[in-house]
Design a protein around this motif. Sequence first.
Motif, short mmCIF file in Angstrom:
data_model
loop_
_atom_site.label_atom_id
_atom_site.label_comp_id
_atom_site.label_asym_id
_atom_site.label_seq_id
_atom_site.Cartn_x
_atom_site.Cartn_y
_atom_site.Cartn_z
N LEU A 104 0.85 -1.19 0.00
CA LEU A 104 0.00 0.00 0.00
C LEU A 104 0.89 1.24 0.00
CD1 LEU A 104 -2.80 -1.15 2.44
CD2 LEU A 104 -2.66 -1.33 -0.04
N LEU A 107 1.38 3.61 3.09
CA LEU A 107 1.88 3.09 4.35
C LEU A 107 3.39 2.85 4.28
CD1 LEU A 107 -1.10 2.76 4.92
CD2 LEU A 107 -0.68 0.44 5.69
N THR A 118 -2.76 -6.09 12.40
CA THR A 118 -3.74 -5.13 12.93
C THR A 118 -5.15 -5.53 12.52
OG1 THR A 118 -3.70 -3.60 11.06
CG2 THR A 118 -2.09 -3.22 12.79
N TYR B 276 -3.82 3.23 16.97
CA TYR B 276 -3.19 3.28 15.66
C TYR B 276 -2.97 1.89 15.09
CZ TYR B 276 -0.16 5.02 11.95
OH TYR B 276 0.38 5.34 10.74
N TRP B 277 -2.42 1.02 15.90
CA TRP B 277 -2.11 -0.33 15.43
C TRP B 277 -3.30 -1.25 15.64
CZ3 TRP B 277 2.26 -0.71 12.74
CH2 TRP B 277 3.25 0.24 12.97
N ARG B 278 -4.43 -0.85 15.19
CA ARG B 278 -5.62 -1.65 15.44
C ARG B 278 -6.51 -1.62 14.21
NH1 ARG B 278 -8.15 -3.82 19.68
NH2 ARG B 278 -10.41 -3.86 19.61
N GLY B 279 -6.91 -2.78 13.74
CA GLY B 279 -7.79 -2.84 12.58
C GLY B 279 -7.20 -2.07 11.41
N LEU B 280 -8.06 -1.32 10.71
CA LEU B 280 -7.57 -0.56 9.56
C LEU B 280 -7.29 0.89 9.91
CD1 LEU B 280 -9.68 -1.90 6.56
CD2 LEU B 280 -7.33 -2.40 7.18
N MET B 282 -4.75 2.46 11.00
CA MET B 282 -3.50 2.95 10.45
C MET B 282 -3.66 3.25 8.96
SD MET B 282 -0.31 0.44 10.59
CE MET B 282 -0.93 -0.81 9.51
N PHE B 283 -4.29 2.34 8.26
CA PHE B 283 -4.53 2.50 6.83
C PHE B 283 -5.42 3.73 6.59
CE2 PHE B 283 -7.54 1.62 3.34
CZ PHE B 283 -6.66 1.63 2.28
N ARG B 286 -3.46 6.95 7.21
CA ARG B 286 -2.47 7.20 6.17
C ARG B 286 -3.13 7.62 4.86
NH1 ARG B 286 2.74 8.21 7.51
NH2 ARG B 286 3.57 6.58 8.86
N GLN B 287 -4.23 6.96 4.56
CA GLN B 287 -4.95 7.25 3.34
C GLN B 287 -5.46 8.69 3.38
OE1 GLN B 287 -4.69 4.62 1.53
NE2 GLN B 287 -5.88 5.16 -0.29
N ALA B 290 -2.54 11.15 3.03
CA ALA B 290 -2.07 11.29 1.65
C ALA B 290 -3.01 12.17 0.84
CB ALA B 290 -1.96 9.92 1.01
N SER B 654 -5.60 -0.71 -3.61
CA SER B 654 -5.35 -0.91 -2.18
C SER B 654 -6.45 -1.75 -1.54
CB SER B 654 -5.28 0.43 -1.46
OG SER B 654 -4.31 1.24 -2.06
N LEU B 658 -6.14 -5.32 0.37
CA LEU B 658 -6.65 -5.55 1.72
C LEU B 658 -7.52 -6.80 1.75
CD1 LEU B 658 -7.62 -1.98 2.96
CD2 LEU B 658 -5.76 -3.43 3.74
N CYS B 663 -8.73 -9.11 4.80
CA CYS B 663 -9.53 -8.09 5.47
C CYS B 663 -10.98 -8.28 5.06
CB CYS B 663 -9.03 -6.73 5.04
SG CYS B 663 -9.60 -5.43 6.07
N GLN B 667 -14.95 -4.39 7.21
CA GLN B 667 -13.87 -3.54 7.74
C GLN B 667 -13.44 -2.50 6.71
OE1 GLN B 667 -11.16 -6.59 9.15
NE2 GLN B 667 -10.47 -5.21 10.76
#
Lengths: 261, 750
Positions: A104, A107, A118, B276-280, B282-283, B286-287, B290, B654, B658, B663, B667
Amino acid sequence: MQTTHMATPVLEVAHLEKVYGALGNVTRALNDVSFTVNRGEFVGIMGASGSGKSTLLNCVSTIDSATSGTIRINGQDVTRMKQAKLSQFRREELGFIFQDSNLLDTLTARENIALPLTIARTNSAEISTRVQDVAARLSISQVLDKYPYQMSGGQQQRVAAARALVTDPTMIMADEPTGALDSKSARLLLESLEALNRRLRATVLMVTHDSFAASYTSRVLFIRDGKIFTELRRGDTGRREFFDRIMEVVAMMGGEGSDAL
Amino acid sequence: MLCKLAWGNVRRAGRDYLVYLLTLTLGVTVFYAFNTISMQVDIAGIDEKGLAQVMGSMLGDLTYFLAGVMAFLMVYANNFIMKRRKKEFGLYQVLGMGRGRVATIMALETVIVSVVAFVAGIVLGVGLSQLMTFFTASLFKTQIANFHFFFSVHAFNLTLACMLVMFVLTLLLNLRAVRRTKLIELMGAERRNESIKTRNPWIAIAIFAVGVALVGVAYYRLLRDGFPLTATDSKLQEAMNQFGITTAMVAVGTFALFWGLSGMLIKLLQSLRGVYWRGLNMFTVRQLAAKVNTVCFSMGVIAMLLFLAITSVTCGMSIANVMNENLERYNPVDVSQTYVYYTPDTLDYYKEYVNPPEADRMVLADTTVDLYPAWHGDPWHGDRIDSDNVADGIKGKSADNNDETGKKVNIADVAGEHVQIDSYLSYPFGGSNPSVTPSEMCKTMGEKLPKAFGGSNADTMGLFVTPASQYNKLRQMMGEEPVHIGHDQYLLTCDMGGELVDMYTKYMAGGHALTLGGHTLKPATDKSDEDTAAIANSAMGSNPGTVVVADELLSQLNLQPYSSSLLVNYKQGMDTTEADESIKYTLLDNLLVDGKEPGSWGTFITRSEMYTQAAQMNGLISYLAIYIGFVLVVACAAILSIQQLSNVADGSRSYRVLAQIGCEDRQIRHSVMAQQAVFFLFPLAVGLAHSFVALKVIIELVSIFGNMSIGGTVGLTCAIFLAAYGGYFLVTYLMSAGMVQAAIATRYSE
């Protein structure tokens, strides 16, 4: 998985068929394919474009559905699983490496590797240590905080491999992992996969049309026109010798202009 | 051949073009419907000529504004589609097609889409305008007597012209893009989009903090200083400059806030490791980061537009409310009739320029006339005339208009309580220099003349003078206690609002004396009166400034009469509409004193007429406020929608990845929802915050005229807006979810 016995079957494919299209315009991509992969094996699947090898991998990796036949992974029949269960299954049992690394863009490497964890809601402390571990094994610790576009193609592929490995999957599925790499990067990646297989006894199923890549495996299945054509075992022979034997089969299979080199 | 290719392209790139098509159609629809307002007003049965004129001129300006918004929207949508088509145009060139032909294909595509959008837009616009007629009628509180389907050629032509201009504009932009761009860039367009601009998060946080600080300080300054309108003349320029700085701070702050938003978000969430480090999460973050980086400017613009929309709607409607509230004060009685005396100036004028024989009948009034017994006349049988023309109608009355049945209309037939208010000029009979003027008063206080007097004749004419008994009688009629004004005292009254009343109050509170005919007067109270200050019924106030003095003093002074107004309430139990009708259309008999005219009948205003007019004015303001607001909100929502859909399209790979790494679809959809919620809600939140502060100040400002309340219709309007905005959000999300689903599903066919 380190201690399991060599002969335990991880993947059992029986009478697998995949038919595309309908009424009069039918393409039989897979035709009665059966084979078994044991725990800790590194198996290659070779074939020309259109031979059905990618279809096979897609069916096995549950991202495509089979028309008939069964696929058992760790004893579970994935052809009968519901969509939601499949997601969970993919998450817990399988790791994927694709031709283009499929990282991705937004990231960092660390985050890309951590993603499967995660999603599975692993706690953050554990995520951190596991990402560090797998990165060290694939020697990409130094690029963990870089974004994909800041890395070389080889680094990207190894990050993708790390993402596939971080969940300790039952089986790693690699679809032309070296396809987009230069020869040096390809060799590095293949050596990593080989090391994973040898040292950590990870089961790897790799689709390729590249004989050089196939020579890193312990067994190669040759597919032509949707059927298993033949099978080669490496046994105790060296890699170079195994490569020659693979080349012979390839030459025999694709006399008339095969692109499988 | 090229046509076929273009048509194929439009069909194949359907989803991309759909967004463009929708935007274009929406623009055409709104534009057409907006320009049919004058026709809607007609059909809705609003037959006020003045209103139609006011509306016509306001609409003219607004059409340009609307065209501007539309152009922005279309150029934006066009850029969106061009970005997505670049690679394809590059491919044609690689395959050996000349640039000219590529340009032709593109032009053809634009033509196809534009034509489809235009036709669809006009059809929808025609439908919408029919519906809006009912909305118009309800806003103006009228009944639709004769509804029929209508089509406005005028609006159609205007829309067509506008579309053509925009079409040429977008075509030129696109051709330039194709001609200027290098092949390698065209081919690499897709790839290039994927490289993300990353910003140093610490710099981003700093910028974010600066933005917040700027906005905060600007809020503080605005709350402290208010709008420059309230500043007195001497400080106006400085206040304007300060206000300019505040405005710039808000604008810069808003953009800085969005610029730094992503960095701030990332750092904030990263510090919460468990989140942050949980599920999506973080994604998602970040998305967002961006995308926020590339769209921070348009988010800023959207926040400002929403701010404008919310403020203008709330403000416009609230001002209309205030006007309605003051109506009671401006119209203290059921009906008023003014009589204006000739002054030396008017007499000279008539004698010199107009009809000398008639001027011979005129005489300078040395005393006021009792209007109550004089108010009688013949019923008017000609065309009905509105209040503005009554005076003309009376002038037009000639000796041969003798069709009367002998029965006179008399005010006594309907009048209950009544009072006559005489206004004198502040100089003796036959004189010419007023002794009490606003500028003299300001000079006494050492201040500059309020701007409200600029250009009016209130200053050259001076203040009026009125006897206390008449003033107190009106107070009594309005249910107020009389004010005692002694022989050497004065009271200032004015019903024209903030600045003027403030000035008079200041003058009285300062204890300043007034000199009238050699008498020095002291203020009777410390506050000028505005609640019972009306001289006659009016729409916006009738009394720019009056000195109320004791009756005995006034009679001693022998001042020049200016006007008299008869303020009448109907008899108890009388039906107002009937009473209005019975006296409204009357040709008043000439008022003669010793065979000569001391003046002429002036305006006749019923309270109900003023209320109807106000309701229409209120309707007009609400209408425009809602319309502008609606257009802005829809434009914002459309831009956001386009952005989000393009984001999802860009991110489809992306989402596929996932799904492949296990995923669940649910989610992924949640992540999409979260991303879009941020894009839709952040600008809205910032816009609301700005509006909240601005409205707080505006309420203070407008409360000078009366208590402004935000609620009722305003609340409803805001609810409709939020529904429209929320609707866009929902549709965008559903479309995105569909696109994500499709993206995930494509894995099967690969």
